[in-house]
Design a protein around this motif. Structure first.
Motif, mmCIF file in Angstrom:
data_model
loop_
_atom_site.group_PDB
_atom_site.id
_atom_site.type_symbol
_atom_site.label_atom_id
_atom_site.label_comp_id
_atom_site.label_asym_id
_atom_site.label_seq_id
_atom_site.Cartn_x
_atom_site.Cartn_y
_atom_site.Cartn_z
ATOM 1 N N LEU A 2 0.851 -1.176 0.000
ATOM 2 C CA LEU A 2 0.000 0.000 0.000
ATOM 3 C C LEU A 2 0.889 1.228 0.000
ATOM 4 C CD1 LEU A 2 -2.470 -1.154 2.775
ATOM 5 C CD2 LEU A 2 -2.787 -1.328 0.310
ATOM 6 N N ARG A 3 0.504 2.244 -0.766
ATOM 7 C CA ARG A 3 1.306 3.461 -0.818
ATOM 8 C C ARG A 3 0.468 4.601 -0.260
ATOM 9 N NH1 ARG A 3 6.029 5.023 -3.285
ATOM 10 N NH2 ARG A 3 6.265 3.068 -4.373
ATOM 11 N N LEU A 4 0.977 5.236 0.802
ATOM 12 C CA LEU A 4 0.308 6.359 1.448
ATOM 13 C C LEU A 4 0.823 7.641 0.828
ATOM 14 C CD1 LEU A 4 -1.673 6.900 3.802
ATOM 15 C CD2 LEU A 4 0.318 7.151 5.272
ATOM 16 N N THR A 5 -0.077 8.506 0.366
ATOM 17 C CA THR A 5 0.325 9.741 -0.311
ATOM 18 C C THR A 5 0.492 10.884 0.683
ATOM 19 O OG1 THR A 5 -1.959 10.381 -0.734
ATOM 20 C CG2 THR A 5 -0.879 9.039 -2.416
ATOM 21 N N ARG A 6 0.978 12.005 0.187
ATOM 22 C CA ARG A 6 1.253 13.184 1.020
ATOM 23 C C ARG A 6 0.027 13.603 1.823
ATOM 24 N NH1 ARG A 6 5.322 16.637 0.913
ATOM 25 N NH2 ARG A 6 6.007 15.953 -1.124
ATOM 26 N N ASP A 7 -1.160 13.573 1.219
ATOM 27 C CA ASP A 7 -2.373 14.013 1.933
ATOM 28 C C ASP A 7 -2.943 12.936 2.854
ATOM 29 O OD1 ASP A 7 -3.609 12.204 0.248
ATOM 30 O OD2 ASP A 7 -4.788 13.701 -0.831
ATOM 31 N N GLY A 8 -2.260 11.799 2.952
ATOM 32 C CA GLY A 8 -2.695 10.751 3.867
ATOM 33 C C GLY A 8 -3.644 9.747 3.248
ATOM 34 N N SER A 9 -3.993 9.945 1.967
ATOM 35 C CA SER A 9 -4.885 8.978 1.328
ATOM 36 C C SER A 9 -4.059 7.800 0.813
ATOM 37 C CB SER A 9 -5.654 9.630 0.172
ATOM 38 O OG SER A 9 -4.761 10.072 -0.830
ATOM 39 N N LEU A 10 -4.740 6.695 0.624
ATOM 40 C CA LEU A 10 -4.072 5.517 0.095
ATOM 41 C C LEU A 10 -4.156 5.537 -1.412
ATOM 42 C CD1 LEU A 10 -5.328 2.886 2.637
ATOM 43 C CD2 LEU A 10 -2.973 3.609 2.308
ATOM 44 N N GLU A 11 -3.022 5.363 -2.052
ATOM 45 C CA GLU A 11 -2.938 5.383 -3.503
ATOM 46 C C GLU A 11 -3.306 4.019 -4.075
ATOM 47 O OE1 GLU A 11 0.997 5.341 -5.982
ATOM 48 O OE2 GLU A 11 0.592 7.375 -5.279
ATOM 49 N N ALA A 12 -4.170 4.005 -5.074
ATOM 50 C CA ALA A 12 -4.508 2.796 -5.834
ATOM 51 C C ALA A 12 -4.974 1.651 -4.939
ATOM 52 C CB ALA A 12 -3.330 2.363 -6.704
ATOM 53 N N THR A 13 -5.767 1.938 -3.951
ATOM 54 C CA THR A 13 -6.285 0.881 -3.095
ATOM 55 C C THR A 13 -7.585 1.347 -2.458
ATOM 56 O OG1 THR A 13 -5.748 -0.676 -1.353
ATOM 57 C CG2 THR A 13 -5.040 1.570 -1.007
ATOM 58 N N THR A 14 -8.262 0.452 -1.814
ATOM 59 C CA THR A 14 -9.489 0.779 -1.108
ATOM 60 C C THR A 14 -9.458 0.128 0.257
ATOM 61 O OG1 THR A 14 -10.658 -1.183 -1.883
ATOM 62 C CG2 THR A 14 -10.793 0.787 -3.285
ATOM 63 N N GLY A 15 -10.403 0.507 1.091
ATOM 64 C CA GLY A 15 -10.534 -0.128 2.387
ATOM 65 C C GLY A 15 -10.758 -1.620 2.258
ATOM 66 N N GLU A 16 -11.394 -2.042 1.164
ATOM 67 C CA GLU A 16 -11.629 -3.467 0.932
ATOM 68 C C GLU A 16 -10.319 -4.246 0.843
ATOM 69 O OE1 GLU A 16 -13.944 -4.985 -2.465
ATOM 70 O OE2 GLU A 16 -15.549 -3.723 -1.670
ATOM 71 N N LEU A 17 -9.332 -3.693 0.165
ATOM 72 C CA LEU A 17 -8.032 -4.355 0.057
ATOM 73 C C LEU A 17 -7.354 -4.460 1.416
ATOM 74 C CD1 LEU A 17 -6.586 -2.843 -3.242
ATOM 75 C CD2 LEU A 17 -7.456 -5.148 -2.875
ATOM 76 N N ILE A 18 -7.490 -3.421 2.216
ATOM 77 C CA ILE A 18 -6.907 -3.455 3.558
ATOM 78 C C ILE A 18 -7.626 -4.499 4.401
ATOM 79 C CG2 ILE A 18 -6.554 -2.151 5.683
ATOM 80 C CD1 ILE A 18 -6.158 0.326 3.902
ATOM 81 N N ASP A 19 -8.955 -4.523 4.317
ATOM 82 C CA ASP A 19 -9.724 -5.526 5.065
ATOM 83 C C ASP A 19 -9.328 -6.941 4.646
ATOM 84 O OD1 ASP A 19 -11.056 -3.556 6.462
ATOM 85 O OD2 ASP A 19 -12.860 -3.628 5.210
ATOM 86 N N ASP A 20 -9.096 -7.156 3.352
ATOM 87 C CA ASP A 20 -8.680 -8.462 2.854
ATOM 88 C C ASP A 20 -7.317 -8.848 3.442
ATOM 89 O OD1 ASP A 20 -8.927 -10.796 1.051
ATOM 90 O OD2 ASP A 20 -7.199 -9.871 0.056
ATOM 91 N N ALA A 21 -6.380 -7.899 3.457
ATOM 92 C CA ALA A 21 -5.054 -8.171 4.020
ATOM 93 C C ALA A 21 -5.154 -8.490 5.510
ATOM 94 C CB ALA A 21 -4.122 -6.977 3.792
ATOM 95 N N ILE A 22 -5.979 -7.754 6.230
ATOM 96 C CA ILE A 22 -6.165 -8.010 7.661
ATOM 97 C C ILE A 22 -6.734 -9.405 7.875
ATOM 98 C CG2 ILE A 22 -7.524 -7.360 9.700
ATOM 99 C CD1 ILE A 22 -7.238 -4.412 8.703
ATOM 100 N N GLY A 23 -7.723 -9.781 7.075
ATOM 101 C CA GLY A 23 -8.317 -11.111 7.194
ATOM 102 C C GLY A 23 -7.306 -12.213 6.947
ATOM 103 N N ARG A 24 -6.489 -12.051 5.917
ATOM 104 C CA ARG A 24 -5.461 -13.050 5.611
ATOM 105 C C ARG A 24 -4.456 -13.179 6.757
ATOM 106 N NH1 ARG A 24 -3.954 -13.547 -0.486
ATOM 107 N NH2 ARG A 24 -5.902 -12.961 -1.481
ATOM 108 N N LEU A 25 -4.042 -12.038 7.302
ATOM 109 C CA LEU A 25 -3.072 -12.063 8.397
ATOM 110 C C LEU A 25 -3.678 -12.662 9.665
ATOM 111 C CD1 LEU A 25 -1.385 -8.615 7.754
ATOM 112 C CD2 LEU A 25 -0.344 -10.869 7.464
ATOM 113 N N GLU A 26 -4.944 -12.384 9.921
ATOM 114 C CA GLU A 26 -5.609 -12.975 11.088
ATOM 115 C C GLU A 26 -5.722 -14.493 10.942
ATOM 116 O OE1 GLU A 26 -8.398 -9.235 12.583
ATOM 117 O OE2 GLU A 26 -9.248 -10.697 11.184
ATOM 118 N N ARG A 27 -6.044 -14.970 9.738
ATOM 119 C CA ARG A 27 -6.120 -16.419 9.515
ATOM 120 C C ARG A 27 -4.740 -17.066 9.644
ATOM 121 N NH1 ARG A 27 -9.641 -14.279 5.780
ATOM 122 N NH2 ARG A 27 -8.222 -14.544 4.032
ATOM 123 N N LEU A 28 -3.705 -16.410 9.111
ATOM 124 C CA LEU A 28 -2.344 -16.920 9.249
ATOM 125 C C LEU A 28 -1.948 -16.973 10.723
ATOM 126 C CD1 LEU A 28 0.439 -17.820 8.209
ATOM 127 C CD2 LEU A 28 0.993 -15.386 7.914
#
Length: 119
Positions: A2-28
């Motif tokens: 994930l790339r965080l931009t100067r204004d604090g927004s996430l570049e080329a991603t959505t909250g859904e992608l973050i939620d997916d990563a969190i889910g994968r890490l929790e299962r691992l």
């Protein structure tokens, strides 16, 4: 990564992608805790719903990481010690930070702007 931009927004991603990563890490994490506690994967309780993989072999997967000279590292003593980080999860250059799978790093100068070793 994930790339965080100067204004604090996430570049080329959505909250859904973050939620997916969190889910994968929790299962691992749950699977690793089960292994630590003595659970071994068996057909009866874990593998029955797992997909199959035939004609498999071990391969390497390239992941983004940083190389550079570290200072203040909790397990690698010294200043200016060359290292390679673990894989990058969040790159926030404009904020002077990067989050790898193992820890946060404060970013100093990029290699193309560094004239001398860190002191």
């Amino acid at each position: 990564m994930l790339r965080l931009t100067r204004d604090g927004s996430l570049e080329a991603t959505t909250g859904e992608l973050i939620d997916d990563a969190i889910g994968r890490l929790e299962r691992l994490t749950a699977d690793l805790e089960a292994l630590r506690d003595g659970a071994v994967p068996t057909e009866a309780d874990i593998l029955r719903d797992a997909p199959g993989l035939d004609q498999w072999s071990v391969a390497a997967l390239a992941v983004p990481c940083l190389v550079g000279r570290t200072w203040g590292h909790p397990t690698l003593p010294g200043t200016g010690r060359p290292i390679r980080t673990s894989d990058i999860w969040v790159m926030a250059e404009d904020h002077g930070a990067v989050r790898t799978i193992s820890r946060q790093y404060r970013l100093g100068r990029p290699a193309d702007q560094a004239e001398t070793a860190l002191s």
